[in-house]
Design a protein around this motif. Structure first.
Motif, PDB file in Angstrom:
ATOM      1  N   THR A  26       0.821  -1.216   0.000  1.00  0.00           N
ATOM      2  CA  THR A  26       0.000   0.000   0.000  1.00  0.00           C
ATOM      3  C   THR A  26       0.855   1.266   0.000  1.00  0.00           C
ATOM      4  O   THR A  26       0.362   2.344   0.347  1.00  0.00           O
ATOM      5  N   GLU A 195      -2.082  -6.591  -9.104  1.00  0.00           N
ATOM      6  CA  GLU A 195      -2.643  -6.876  -7.792  1.00  0.00           C
ATOM      7  C   GLU A 195      -2.984  -5.543  -7.134  1.00  0.00           C
ATOM      8  O   GLU A 195      -2.092  -4.749  -6.820  1.00  0.00           O
ATOM      9  N   THR A 197      -4.711  -3.256  -4.202  1.00  0.00           N
ATOM     10  CA  THR A 197      -5.233  -3.148  -2.846  1.00  0.00           C
ATOM     11  C   THR A 197      -6.327  -2.098  -2.849  1.00  0.00           C
ATOM     12  O   THR A 197      -6.084  -0.937  -3.160  1.00  0.00           O
ATOM     13  N   ARG A 198      -7.526  -2.529  -2.545  1.00  0.00           N
ATOM     14  CA  ARG A 198      -8.700  -1.658  -2.619  1.00  0.00           C
ATOM     15  C   ARG A 198      -8.761  -0.719  -1.415  1.00  0.00           C
ATOM     16  O   ARG A 198      -8.032  -0.892  -0.426  1.00  0.00           O
ATOM     17  N   GLY A 201      -8.891  -2.311   1.911  1.00  0.00           N
ATOM     18  CA  GLY A 201      -7.757  -3.130   2.306  1.00  0.00           C
ATOM     19  C   GLY A 201      -7.712  -4.502   1.674  1.00  0.00           C
ATOM     20  O   GLY A 201      -6.694  -5.188   1.773  1.00  0.00           O
ATOM     21  N   SER A 202      -8.790  -4.933   1.038  1.00  0.00           N
ATOM     22  CA  SER A 202      -8.780  -6.233   0.366  1.00  0.00           C
ATOM     23  C   SER A 202      -7.991  -6.141  -0.934  1.00  0.00           C
ATOM     24  O   SER A 202      -7.729  -5.056  -1.442  1.00  0.00           O
ATOM     25  N   ARG A 203      -7.638  -7.294  -1.466  1.00  0.00           N
ATOM     26  CA  ARG A 203      -6.819  -7.331  -2.670  1.00  0.00           C
ATOM     27  C   ARG A 203      -7.562  -8.044  -3.793  1.00  0.00           C
ATOM     28  O   ARG A 203      -8.365  -8.937  -3.560  1.00  0.00           O
TER      29      ARG A 203
END
Length: 737
Positions: A26, A195, A197-198, A201-203
């Motif tokens: 992040t 990849e 990271t939203r 916090g999820s990926r």
């Protein structure tokens, strides 16, 4: 052999928060922690190599081991001034690799690119975003860039890092929303994804929206690619726009490539399709959507890879080879383009960076009510840029000669397929989607400016004013024209098929369904489409729509095609209809080619229809009256538009020099001898140049073999007349001379 850490001082560790963000994927600026940075007393060099036992820096005159910092981080302060070119020797438990450090490179995306991206005006967006092989600071590798403004972090993963992106975080380039990383030594053929990271916090692993090559579905990875094709169609490209398309012959064969000859690749199709289309005399092919799509049963109309030709048939260069083969055969290439919606697959565009990005942020506006897909947010500059550049991309990179834009009506209207209360009016209280209007105008203006000779074609099923009017010409509704070159005439298609499907005894009550098209024929520049949509889902094939026994069905089919080719407007015919296939089209097996096989033993009716289509196209190309004044009301004149009791339609078409062609369609199953038709008196002799009832087409052979002499009998407002015999269920073309 490892280098020595002697003389390499221990580096001050990064702050705990910086370390956490870097390891967690992040960090917006991983280059601030990784790579080489001048510090007091030397050069701080840090790298992130999970699972490594040791990392040694290799530079000119230097071989120095870095100190481990835990979690795959290695760092040290080297006794150097300035930042040299260096590589990393990384030792793992079972192997040792030497590689350039991605974090020693400056950004590989320029300020002008970022400026244009921010304005939504990057007309060659594919040059800036996606995966691009390049030389950067003297090193060959691949620059990865992706637009993901809501992401907390982005890492690139692929075969080159065993799909573990921990060591490959990308940097955010300011407020542009673009993330970038140049990875040395990564080249053509490498698989990759991003990849992301939203915000929560999820990926999520996502295919590249700008990928120019993809894996073959159902696999979903993007592929690093570069074109090696050397075009050999310069003559075609130079002359394709010599004549305005609405004043030129334009006869289109619509093809679903995966099922035209099932199992063939792009290159194998290049050996067969151009010869077939050229033999039949079509001027263009229209390819159903070829941008990558996960579900073959969507026929390409649910796109996930807008910049990648489907891998089902080969590579992007293989597709270029097919386009070139068609051009070298003298055939233009149109392609269906689908900017109206996209599917919800969680590895593709939907909520790409964790929030609505390509789709409209209002869920009611985003959800397409008919297709279970998402609609683009045409009001967002970057999304509009993504689509406008995509239209340019196909034309510039693949030499496509025209784009048929799918489902335009669903874009233009906020209430499209929505119930009362299910939509919100625009700022003026209307139902027009103003953002979509602006997008279509920008797309058309940009394509026509950048790509001479290209035509855009709207599949638009409503009476929207000015679809083919120039964007700067404002119409009665207050909108500028949409700027398309041509528009599908869905009204003609619906009305004429409805008429032809009636039993002949009932047709007189529906005569106006065939003549009504001339009321609005010059309101737009039209294409007359008998497309794939008309021969699937229980609608039956064209010949099977016709009433009567098999002979009458085939005869009406032939008469209908003759009428279609002589009616004002360009024409489009879907594969299989050129030989009167009786079954509906199915993408699993394609056309029933066996019907044309003489060894099959069936009567030659299918081959006869194919021969008719060939002669229609050749006769059409040789008769400027049938295409030169398609958009000029002076190019058409009814002789008798109200012969409803006879089921007859007779009209004259005129070329630019005034030379006429007389078309007569008899949709009655009876022969009409001596049927009087008015003609200009100064043209005394006429010849039958086409008769859909000819025996060689499978007809009954009722023809007008000799010249027809005009008689001084006024008729139909003309000072002379002819009395040809009209065959049953047939169309005639007559020319003077």
């Amino acid at each position: 052999m490892r280098g020595s850490s002697r003389g390499v001082r221990t580096a001050a560790p990064p702050a705990d928060e910086e370390r956490r963000r870097l390891l967690g994927g992040t960090h917006h600026d991983p280059h601030a922690l990784l790579g080489a940075h001048p510090v007091r007393g030397g050069l701080l060099l840090r790298t992130l190599r999970p699972y490594a036992k040791s990392v040694t820096v290799l530079a000119k005159g230097l071989r120095a081991a870095l100190h481990p910092e835990g979690d795959g981080l290695f760092a040290g302060v080297l006794p150097l001034r300035g930042i040299p070119e260096y590589a990393l020797l990384v030792e793992y438990a079972d192997t040792t690799v030497t590689a350039d450090d991605p974090y020693r490179f400056l950004p590989a995306l320029g300020e002008l690119d970022l400026h244009l991206l921010g304005e939504g005006r990057h007309e060659q967006l594919w040059e800036a975003l996606g995966a691009r092989i390049m030389d950067h600071q003297g090193v060959t590798g691949t620059r990865f860039t992706v637009w993901a403004p809501n992401a907390r972090g982005v890492r690139v993963v692929g075969d080159f890092n065993h799909w573990d992106g921990t060591a490959f975080p990308m940097r955010s380039l300011g407020s542009s929303g673009v993330w970038e990383l140049f990875v040395p030594d990564v080249g053509e053929g490498e698989l990759y994804k991003f990849e992301i990271t939203r915000p929560d916090g999820s990926r999520s692993l996502r295919a590249d929206p700008m990928a120019r090559r993809t894996e073959c579905p159902p696999a979903t990875a993007s592929i690093v690619t570069a074109s090696h094709h050397r075009w050999r169609d310069a003559d075609w490209m130079a002359r394709r726009g010599a004549r305005p398309v609405h004043e030129a012959p334009f006869s289109v064969y619509e093809v679903h490539l995966p099922s035209w000859r099932p199992g063939l690749t792009y290159r194998q199709l290049a050996e067969q399709l151009p010869a077939y289309v050229k033999d039949l005399g079509f001027t263009h092919v229209e390819l159903m959507p070829l941008a990558e799509h996960p579900f073959g049963g969507s026929w390409g109309y649910q796109v996930t890879g807008f910049y990648a030709p489907t891998a089902r048939l080969g590579t992007p260069d293989d597709f270029r080879f097919l386009v070139e083969a068609l051009h070298r055969a003298g055939i233009g290439v149109l392609m269906d383009w689908v900017p109206a919606h996209f599917p919800r697959d969680d590895w593709a565009l939907a909520e790409f960076d964790g929030r609505p990005l390509y789709e409209h942020p209002d869920p009611a506006r985003a959800a397409h009510p008919d297709w279970g897909t998402l609609e683009f947010d045409y009001g967002r500059a970057e999304v509009r840029n993504f689509l406008v550049a995509n239209a340019v991309y196909w034309c510039e990179e693949f030499h496509i000669d025209g784009l048929r834009v799918d489902a335009v009506a669903s874009m233009l209207y906020l209430d499209y397929s929505r119930e009362e209360g299910g939509w919100t009016p625009n700022a003026h209280g209307g139902r027009e989607n103003l953002d979509a209007v602006a997008f279509l105008q920008e797309m058309n203006a940009t394509v026509y400016r950048r790509c001479p000779g290209v035509v855009t074609i709207a599949e638009e099923s409503t009476a929207w004013d000015g679809v083919t009017r120039a964007t700067h010409h404002v119409g009665p509704g207050g909108f500028g024209g949409l700027g398309f070159g041509l528009k599908w005439n869905m009204g003609w298609m619906h009305d004429s098929l409805g008429y032809a499907a009636k039993e002949p005894v009932h047709r007189k009550y529906h005569h106006h369904e065939m003549t009504f098209s001339m009321v609005y024929a010059y309101s737009e520049n039209y294409v007359l489409p008998i497309s794939h949509d008309e021969v699937v889902h229980g609608k039956r094939s064209l010949v099977s729509k016709m009433p009567g026994d098999w002979w009458q069905r085939r005869a009406t089919h032939r008469a209908y095609l003759g009428y279609m080719w002589s009616h004002p407007g360009k024409q489009l015919l879907f594969m299989g209809q050129e030989f009167a296939q009786g079954a509906e089209w199915a993408e699993r097996h394609g056309p029933d080619w066996w019907l044309l096989d003489p060894s099959y033993g069936a009567e030659p009716d299918h081959r006869g229809v194919r021969d008719l289509v060939r002669d229609l196209n050749r006769g059409y190309a040789a008769a400027p009256a049938l295409w030169e004044r398609d958009t000029d009301p002076g190019g058409f004149c009814w002789l008798d538009g109200d012969a409803r009791e006879d089921n007859v339609f007779a009209f004259l078409r005129f070329a630019a020099d005034g030379s006429p062609l007389l078309a007569v369609a008899n949709f009655s199953p009876v022969v009409r001898p001596g049927y009087r038709l008015g003609v200009p008196g100064h043209l005394p002799v006429w010849h039958e140049v086409l008769n859909t009832d000819a025996a060689r087409y499978g007809g009954s052979g009722v023809t007008n073999p000799g010249p027809l002499t005009a008689q001084p009998v006024p008729w139909h407002g003309r000072d002379a007349s002819l009395t040809p015999v009209l065959p049953p269920l047939a169309t005639l073309w007559l020319r003077p001379g």
